[in-house]
Design a protein around this motif. Structure first.
Motif, PDB file in Angstrom:
ATOM      1  N   ALA A 172       0.870  -1.265   0.127  1.00 46.42           N
ATOM      2  CA  ALA A 172       0.121   0.006   0.104  1.00 46.42           C
ATOM      3  C   ALA A 172       0.811   1.298   0.046  1.00 46.42           C
ATOM      4  O   ALA A 172       0.410   2.159  -0.719  1.00 46.42           O
ATOM      5  CB  ALA A 172      -1.153  -0.178   1.391  1.00 46.42           C
ATOM      6  N   ASP A 173       2.113   1.142   0.980  1.00 48.21           N
ATOM      7  CA  ASP A 173       2.798   2.390   0.732  1.00 48.21           C
ATOM      8  C   ASP A 173       3.276   2.398  -0.613  1.00 48.21           C
ATOM      9  O   ASP A 173       3.433   3.637  -1.074  1.00 48.21           O
ATOM     10  CB  ASP A 173       4.055   2.276   1.786  1.00 48.21           C
ATOM     11  N   PHE A 174       3.890   1.542  -1.394  1.00 46.43           N
ATOM     12  CA  PHE A 174       4.428   1.667  -2.620  1.00 46.43           C
ATOM     13  C   PHE A 174       3.505   2.196  -3.602  1.00 46.43           C
ATOM     14  O   PHE A 174       3.759   3.076  -4.482  1.00 46.43           O
ATOM     15  CB  PHE A 174       5.103   0.378  -3.149  1.00 46.43           C
ATOM     16  N   GLU A 175       2.453   1.691  -3.320  1.00 48.81           N
ATOM     17  CA  GLU A 175       1.231   2.275  -4.508  1.00 48.81           C
ATOM     18  C   GLU A 175       0.944   3.579  -4.147  1.00 48.81           C
ATOM     19  O   GLU A 175       0.956   4.417  -5.033  1.00 48.81           O
ATOM     20  CB  GLU A 175       0.020   1.493  -4.072  1.00 48.81           C
ATOM     21  N   HIS A 176       1.090   4.164  -2.855  1.00 44.85           N
ATOM     22  CA  HIS A 176       0.651   5.535  -2.536  1.00 44.85           C
ATOM     23  C   HIS A 176       1.794   6.205  -3.056  1.00 44.85           C
ATOM     24  O   HIS A 176       1.455   7.308  -3.566  1.00 44.85           O
ATOM     25  CB  HIS A 176       0.537   5.677  -1.151  1.00 44.85           C
ATOM     26  N   LEU A 224       3.695   5.692  -5.630  1.00 40.95           N
ATOM     27  CA  LEU A 224       3.474   5.596  -7.035  1.00 40.95           C
ATOM     28  C   LEU A 224       2.424   6.632  -7.797  1.00 40.95           C
ATOM     29  O   LEU A 224       2.723   7.680  -8.563  1.00 40.95           O
ATOM     30  CB  LEU A 224       3.276   4.284  -7.796  1.00 40.95           C
ATOM     31  N   ARG A 225       1.257   6.567  -6.934  1.00 41.53           N
ATOM     32  CA  ARG A 225       0.039   7.417  -7.363  1.00 41.53           C
ATOM     33  C   ARG A 225       0.636   8.894  -7.023  1.00 41.53           C
ATOM     34  O   ARG A 225       0.062   9.856  -7.695  1.00 41.53           O
ATOM     35  CB  ARG A 225      -1.033   7.160  -6.507  1.00 41.53           C
ATOM     36  N   SER A 226       1.260   9.025  -5.758  1.00 39.01           N
ATOM     37  CA  SER A 226       1.434  10.376  -5.451  1.00 39.01           C
ATOM     38  C   SER A 226       2.397  11.145  -6.634  1.00 39.01           C
ATOM     39  O   SER A 226       2.560  12.334  -6.664  1.00 39.01           O
ATOM     40  CB  SER A 226       2.281  10.582  -3.923  1.00 39.01           C
ATOM     41  N   ASN A 227       3.267  10.618  -7.313  1.00 44.57           N
ATOM     42  CA  ASN A 227       4.071  10.992  -8.097  1.00 44.57           C
ATOM     43  C   ASN A 227       3.481  10.830  -9.769  1.00 44.57           C
ATOM     44  O   ASN A 227       4.114  10.749 -10.655  1.00 44.57           O
ATOM     45  CB  ASN A 227       5.438  10.151  -8.113  1.00 44.57           C
ATOM     46  N   GLY A 228       2.326  10.742  -9.709  1.00 42.03           N
ATOM     47  CA  GLY A 228       1.507  10.388 -10.900  1.00 42.03           C
ATOM     48  C   GLY A 228       1.685   9.256 -11.856  1.00 42.03           C
ATOM     49  O   GLY A 228       1.350   9.096 -13.210  1.00 42.03           O
ATOM     50  N   LEU A 229       2.008   8.106 -11.199  1.00 42.50           N
ATOM     51  CA  LEU A 229       2.081   6.986 -11.726  1.00 42.50           C
ATOM     52  C   LEU A 229       1.002   5.897 -11.293  1.00 42.50           C
ATOM     53  O   LEU A 229       0.533   6.349 -10.143  1.00 42.50           O
ATOM     54  CB  LEU A 229       3.460   6.421 -11.458  1.00 42.50           C
ATOM     55  N   THR A 230       0.486   5.265 -12.328  1.00 45.01           N
ATOM     56  CA  THR A 230      -0.555   4.159 -12.075  1.00 45.01           C
ATOM     57  C   THR A 230       0.181   2.881 -11.889  1.00 45.01           C
ATOM     58  O   THR A 230       0.701   2.356 -12.928  1.00 45.01           O
ATOM     59  CB  THR A 230      -1.567   4.184 -13.116  1.00 45.01           C
ATOM     60  N   PRO A 231       0.134   2.222 -10.841  1.00 46.24           N
ATOM     61  CA  PRO A 231       0.834   0.841 -10.786  1.00 46.24           C
ATOM     62  C   PRO A 231       0.184   0.050 -11.385  1.00 46.24           C
ATOM     63  O   PRO A 231      -1.105  -0.137 -11.569  1.00 46.24           O
ATOM     64  CB  PRO A 231       0.809   0.600  -9.010  1.00 46.24           C
ATOM     65  N   ASN A 232       1.024  -1.180 -11.923  1.00 43.57           N
ATOM     66  CA  ASN A 232       0.204  -2.359 -12.975  1.00 43.57           C
ATOM     67  C   ASN A 232      -0.033  -3.389 -11.751  1.00 43.57           C
ATOM     68  O   ASN A 232       1.080  -3.596 -11.049  1.00 43.57           O
ATOM     69  CB  ASN A 232       1.341  -2.535 -13.980  1.00 43.57           C
ATOM     70  N   THR A 233      -0.897  -4.024 -11.807  1.00 44.49           N
ATOM     71  CA  THR A 233      -1.002  -5.166 -10.891  1.00 44.49           C
ATOM     72  C   THR A 233      -1.578  -6.412 -11.570  1.00 44.49           C
ATOM     73  O   THR A 233      -1.964  -6.333 -12.534  1.00 44.49           O
ATOM     74  CB  THR A 233      -2.142  -4.677  -9.849  1.00 44.49           C
ATOM     75  N   THR A 234      -1.020  -7.385 -11.022  1.00 43.21           N
ATOM     76  CA  THR A 234      -1.547  -8.978 -11.748  1.00 43.21           C
ATOM     77  C   THR A 234      -2.283  -9.467 -10.970  1.00 43.21           C
ATOM     78  O   THR A 234      -2.801 -10.326 -11.237  1.00 43.21           O
ATOM     79  CB  THR A 234      -0.289  -9.522 -11.977  1.00 43.21           C
ATOM     80  N   ALA A 235      -2.737  -8.758  -9.779  1.00 37.43           N
ATOM     81  CA  ALA A 235      -3.484  -9.360  -8.641  1.00 37.43           C
ATOM     82  C   ALA A 235      -4.882  -9.365  -9.252  1.00 37.43           C
ATOM     83  O   ALA A 235      -5.496  -8.400 -10.061  1.00 37.43           O
ATOM     84  CB  ALA A 235      -3.695  -8.600  -7.467  1.00 37.43           C
ATOM     85  N   THR A 236      -5.817 -10.315  -8.968  1.00 40.25           N
ATOM     86  CA  THR A 236      -7.068 -10.466  -9.302  1.00 40.25           C
ATOM     87  C   THR A 236      -7.933 -10.700  -8.074  1.00 40.25           C
ATOM     88  O   THR A 236      -7.719 -11.120  -7.266  1.00 40.25           O
ATOM     89  CB  THR A 236      -7.476 -11.649 -10.439  1.00 40.25           C
ATOM     90  N   LYS A 237      -9.187 -10.005  -8.261  1.00 40.37           N
ATOM     91  CA  LYS A 237     -10.260  -9.988  -7.347  1.00 40.37           C
ATOM     92  C   LYS A 237     -10.924 -11.691  -7.166  1.00 40.37           C
ATOM     93  O   LYS A 237     -11.033 -12.298  -8.235  1.00 40.37           O
ATOM     94  CB  LYS A 237     -11.388  -9.243  -7.333  1.00 40.37           C
ATOM     95  N   PRO A 238     -10.856 -12.229  -6.053  1.00 44.23           N
ATOM     96  CA  PRO A 238     -11.262 -13.529  -5.976  1.00 44.23           C
ATOM     97  C   PRO A 238     -12.613 -13.591  -6.584  1.00 44.23           C
ATOM     98  O   PRO A 238     -13.602 -12.805  -6.239  1.00 44.23           O
ATOM     99  CB  PRO A 238     -11.176 -13.725  -4.564  1.00 44.23           C
TER     100      PRO A 238
END
Length: 92
Positions: free
Chosen positions: A67-71, A73-87
């Motif tokens: 969550a910290d890394f995602e924050h 990234l988003r704070s610096n204008g980047l959208t994180p890519n994720t391979t996680a899928t919702k169950p």
């Protein structure tokens, strides 16, 4: 009548006493074994709960790191890519 006389004679009473004592010892042994099994189950449950808490703490740590890394990234204008899928809740 002979059976009653044999049972109430000194030898018969001693035999009955031995049978009664053997039954008590067997019951006491069973109670001790049952108490030991209950103690073992309690110990194993406590150990399993401790291991579960430790695993949850590790998972929570890495969830916070992500969550910290995602924050960041988003704070610096980047959208994180994720391979996680919702169950899929309908899969159960």
């Amino acid at each position: 009548m002979e059976i009653a006389a044999a049972l109430f004679s000194a030898g018969g009473l001693a035999s009955l006493g031995l049978v009664f004592k053997a039954m008590q010892e067997k019951r006491d042994g069973f109670n001790q074994a049952r108490a030991q099994h209950i103690d073992d189950l309690e110990k194993w449950r406590t150990e399993a709960n401790k291991a579960l808490r430790e695993m949850q703490e590790v998972a929570d740590y890495w969830r916070r790191v992500a969550a910290d890394f995602e924050h960041q990234l988003r704070s610096n204008g980047l959208t994180p890519n994720t391979t996680a899928t919702k169950p899929d809740s309908t899969a159960h």
